[in-house]
Design an enzyme around this catalytic site. Structure first.
Site, PDB file in Angstrom:
ATOM      1  N   CYS A  51     -26.843   7.867 -30.748  1.00 50.21           N
ATOM      2  CA  CYS A  51     -26.539   6.594 -30.080  1.00 50.21           C
ATOM      3  C   CYS A  51     -26.384   6.780 -28.579  1.00 50.21           C
ATOM      4  CB  CYS A  51     -25.213   6.025 -30.576  1.00 50.21           C
ATOM      5  SG  CYS A  51     -25.151   5.697 -32.303  1.00 50.21           S
ATOM      6  N   CYS A  65     -24.280  -0.557 -19.218  1.00 49.99           N
ATOM      7  CA  CYS A  65     -23.001  -0.038 -19.716  1.00 49.99           C
ATOM      8  C   CYS A  65     -22.770   1.356 -19.118  1.00 49.99           C
ATOM      9  CB  CYS A  65     -22.996   0.032 -21.233  1.00 49.99           C
ATOM     10  SG  CYS A  65     -23.122  -1.603 -21.990  1.00 49.99           S
ATOM     11  N   GLY A 122     -32.183  -1.478 -25.217  1.00 51.05           N
ATOM     12  CA  GLY A 122     -32.307  -2.918 -24.995  1.00 51.05           C
ATOM     13  C   GLY A 122     -31.172  -3.714 -25.589  1.00 51.05           C
ATOM     14  N   CYS A 156     -23.826   4.620 -21.201  1.00 43.37           N
ATOM     15  CA  CYS A 156     -25.065   4.651 -21.985  1.00 43.37           C
ATOM     16  C   CYS A 156     -26.263   5.125 -21.171  1.00 43.37           C
ATOM     17  CB  CYS A 156     -25.343   3.245 -22.533  1.00 43.37           C
ATOM     18  SG  CYS A 156     -26.825   3.132 -23.561  1.00 43.37           S
ATOM     19  N   CYS A 174     -33.836   2.941 -36.355  1.00 43.15           N
ATOM     20  CA  CYS A 174     -33.111   2.366 -35.219  1.00 43.15           C
ATOM     21  C   CYS A 174     -34.201   2.067 -34.190  1.00 43.15           C
ATOM     22  CB  CYS A 174     -32.103   3.379 -34.677  1.00 43.15           C
ATOM     23  SG  CYS A 174     -31.285   2.836 -33.158  1.00 43.15           S
ATOM     24  N   CYS A 192     -33.087  -1.447 -20.154  1.00 42.86           N
ATOM     25  CA  CYS A 192     -32.006  -2.365 -20.524  1.00 42.86           C
ATOM     26  C   CYS A 192     -31.294  -2.819 -19.259  1.00 42.86           C
ATOM     27  CB  CYS A 192     -31.017  -1.663 -21.456  1.00 42.86           C
ATOM     28  SG  CYS A 192     -29.669  -2.740 -22.015  1.00 42.86           S
ATOM     29  N   SER A 247     -27.397  -5.513 -33.159  1.00 43.29           N
ATOM     30  CA  SER A 247     -26.201  -5.111 -32.412  1.00 43.29           C
ATOM     31  C   SER A 247     -26.259  -5.685 -31.004  1.00 43.29           C
ATOM     32  CB  SER A 247     -26.152  -3.577 -32.345  1.00 43.29           C
ATOM     33  OG  SER A 247     -25.060  -3.143 -31.583  1.00 43.29           O
ATOM     34  N   GLU A 292     -38.646   4.145 -27.581  1.00 42.39           N
ATOM     35  CA  GLU A 292     -38.280   5.116 -28.612  1.00 42.39           C
ATOM     36  C   GLU A 292     -37.745   4.426 -29.857  1.00 42.39           C
ATOM     37  OE1 GLU A 292     -36.846   9.073 -26.262  1.00 42.39           O
ATOM     38  OE2 GLU A 292     -35.701   7.261 -25.906  1.00 42.39           O
ATOM     39  N   LEU A 312     -17.924  -3.436 -28.926  1.00 39.41           N
ATOM     40  CA  LEU A 312     -16.648  -3.852 -28.329  1.00 39.41           C
ATOM     41  C   LEU A 312     -16.147  -2.786 -27.353  1.00 39.41           C
ATOM     42  CD1 LEU A 312     -14.512  -6.126 -28.460  1.00 39.41           C
ATOM     43  CD2 LEU A 312     -13.375  -4.828 -30.279  1.00 39.41           C
TER      44      LEU A 312
HETATM   45  N1  SAH Z   1     -27.465  -3.488 -26.529  1.00 38.87           N
HETATM   46  C1  SAH Z   1     -27.023  -3.436 -27.887  1.00 38.87           C
HETATM   47  C2  SAH Z   1     -27.745  -2.426 -28.750  1.00 38.87           C
HETATM   48  C3  SAH Z   1     -28.021  -1.057 -28.194  1.00 38.87           C
HETATM   49  S1  SAH Z   1     -26.700   0.089 -28.053  1.00 38.87           S
HETATM   50  C4  SAH Z   1     -25.527  -3.217 -27.922  1.00 38.87           C
HETATM   51  O1  SAH Z   1     -24.925  -3.074 -26.866  1.00 38.87           O
HETATM   52  O2  SAH Z   1     -24.949  -3.244 -28.996  1.00 38.87           O
HETATM   53  C5  SAH Z   1     -26.307   0.615 -29.674  1.00 38.87           C
HETATM   54  C6  SAH Z   1     -24.872   1.152 -29.771  1.00 38.87           C
HETATM   55  O3  SAH Z   1     -24.750   2.490 -29.234  1.00 38.87           O
HETATM   56  C7  SAH Z   1     -23.902   0.300 -28.981  1.00 38.87           C
HETATM   57  O4  SAH Z   1     -22.709   0.096 -29.661  1.00 38.87           O
HETATM   58  C8  SAH Z   1     -23.700   1.172 -27.762  1.00 38.87           C
HETATM   59  O5  SAH Z   1     -22.597   0.780 -27.058  1.00 38.87           O
HETATM   60  C9  SAH Z   1     -23.635   2.545 -28.381  1.00 38.87           C
HETATM   61  N2  SAH Z   1     -23.743   3.636 -27.408  1.00 38.87           N
HETATM   62  C10 SAH Z   1     -24.309   3.589 -26.180  1.00 38.87           C
HETATM   63  N3  SAH Z   1     -24.215   4.790 -25.568  1.00 38.87           N
HETATM   64  C11 SAH Z   1     -23.590   5.612 -26.435  1.00 38.87           C
HETATM   65  C12 SAH Z   1     -23.245   6.993 -26.381  1.00 38.87           C
HETATM   66  N4  SAH Z   1     -23.548   7.742 -25.333  1.00 38.87           N
HETATM   67  N5  SAH Z   1     -22.612   7.525 -27.453  1.00 38.87           N
HETATM   68  C13 SAH Z   1     -22.357   6.772 -28.542  1.00 38.87           C
HETATM   69  N6  SAH Z   1     -22.680   5.479 -28.652  1.00 38.87           N
HETATM   70  C14 SAH Z   1     -23.292   4.894 -27.606  1.00 38.87           C
END
Ligand code: SAH
Length: 345
Positions: free
Chosen positions: A334, A114, A160, A117, A103, A110, A192, A90, A216
């Site tokens: 996000c 996390c 990813g 996510c 984006c 991935c 990122s 996507e 972070l």
């Molecule tokens: N793997 C990379 C890039 C993808 S995530 C990274 O970790 O930075 C892009 C951003 O969206 C990251 O900061 C991630 O932590 C955030 N993110 C993930 N799930 C989210 C959610 N449900 N709501 C808001 N931000 C989220």
């Protein structure tokens, strides 16, 4: 067949030299593809016919196949693309007042897992090639063409972990940034990462002016570990020095992304801890309202709490902003990318 879009101008020039051609041919091909928007090699009329035929037999110039498009009330568009091996990824187009932003995804699925996510729910299947990332950009540019809109910014924040696919992502940003390629300004490109210290240091030495964002999401090791498995492999006391080294060698300001999760990381005490963690660094904090994911237990902090957290950071002398939200009604916000259609197609 390999994608023509995977090659930086330098690599393409190397290819031409190898087949006994002038390396200038690479500039000509880049001009056709990235400037004129002509992807069909047989139409590249300043190359000889036999050369065109040869290139056609080696390189593929297909754009990713769009299988679904969702348009949000706020102008955000989410694209589902199918790749050559039928994997799906996507990309999201966001229309800010300062320009149009893509984006894009850097992997199929991935591996980072996390806790909050959606993308990690899919597990990593493979890395995307530079050409598959460029393909997402070109496809979105094509979408914008009829309305005479351009694409001004790119963030590698889709599905990813870009630093788990370092070399391809670097080739991608070089093609994107190349004035003879897509020509997008380095300061308009952001990568990122969830925080991989050796890659952060390496990125600082690439000599690129591209932005770096670090996910972070926690002011201390304990909370970070509970949210991000990567924090166990690379604890904060390894991550922060790597970010400092990056700032030192690149001279660039970094962004710390910080999702506010109700009852997890959004207390005023957490704001104070966060201030102490990032104080003195050439950095700012981007607070992200959490976008709920059905399978996950987390909730977003209330507007008041986000504001209180933000105010506290500012009071403590930390630069901080709250991220504007896009595409919530189409699951394009996000952390909500997951190529859901994978299951039904
Ligand atoms: N793997 C990379 C890039 C993808 S995530 C990274 O970790 O930075 C892009 C951003 O969206 C990251 O900061 C991630 O932590 C955030 N993110 C993930 N799930 C989210 C959610 N449900 N709501 C808001 N931000 C989220």
């Amino acid at each position: 067949m390999s994608s023509l879009f995977s090659l930086t101008r330098e690599k393409l020039a190397g290819h031409f030299l190898q087949i006994g051609q002038s390396k200038f041919r690479a500039e000509q091909v880049f001009d056709w593809v990235y400037r004129k928007g002509i992807y069909d090699i047989s139409q590249m009329s300043n190359l000889s016919l036999p050369l065109r035929q040869e290139l056609c037999s080696i390189f593929d110039t297909a754009l990713p196949h769009e299988v679904k498009r969702q348009e949000s009330k706020d102008g955000t568009v989410k694209f589902l693309f199918e790749l050559e091996d039928h994997s799906k990824v996507e990309s999201v187009l966001m229309r800010y007042d300062y320009g149009n932003v893509i984006c894009l995804s850097s992997q199929v699925g991935c591996a980072m897992g996390c806790a909050f996510c959606a993308s990690g729910l899919l597990k990593k299947e493979r890395n995307l090639t530079a050409g598959e990332m460029i393909g997402q950009v070109l496809a979105v540019k094509e979408y914008l063409k009829p309305s005479f809109e351009t694409l001004s910014h790119a963030v590698v924040m889709g599905t990813g972990e870009p630093f788990d696919n370092y070399d391809n992502v670097m080739d991608f940003v070089r093609i994107l940034n190349d004035p003879k390629g897509i020509g997008m300004g380095a300061r308009h490109i952001t990568v990122s990462t969830c925080g991989i210290p050796d890659k952060i240091r390496r990125y600082g030495k690439e000599g690129l002016q591209i932005n770096l964002a670090i996910s972070l999401h926690a002011p201390n090791q304990e909370i970070r570990e509970s949210l991000m498995p990567i924090a166990r492999a690379y604890p904060l006391d390894e991550l922060i020095p790597a970010v400092k080294d990056y700032i030192e060698s690149s001279g660039r300001r970094v962004t710390f992304e910080y999702i506010l999760l109700e009852g997890v990381n959004g207390s005023l005490q957490n704001a104070d801890e966060l201030s102490d963690l990032v104080r003195g660094m050439l950095a700012y904090v981007n607070l992200i309202p959490y976008n709920p994911v059905k399978e996950k237990p987390y909730r977003r902090s209330s507007k008041d709490k986000v504001k209180a957290f933000h105010d506290r950071l500012l009071k403590r002398g930390i630069n901080a902003t709250v991220r504007k939200e896009f595409g919530k009604d189409i699951d394009a916000a996000c952390g909500q990318l997951r190529a859901k259609e994978k299951k039904v197609l």
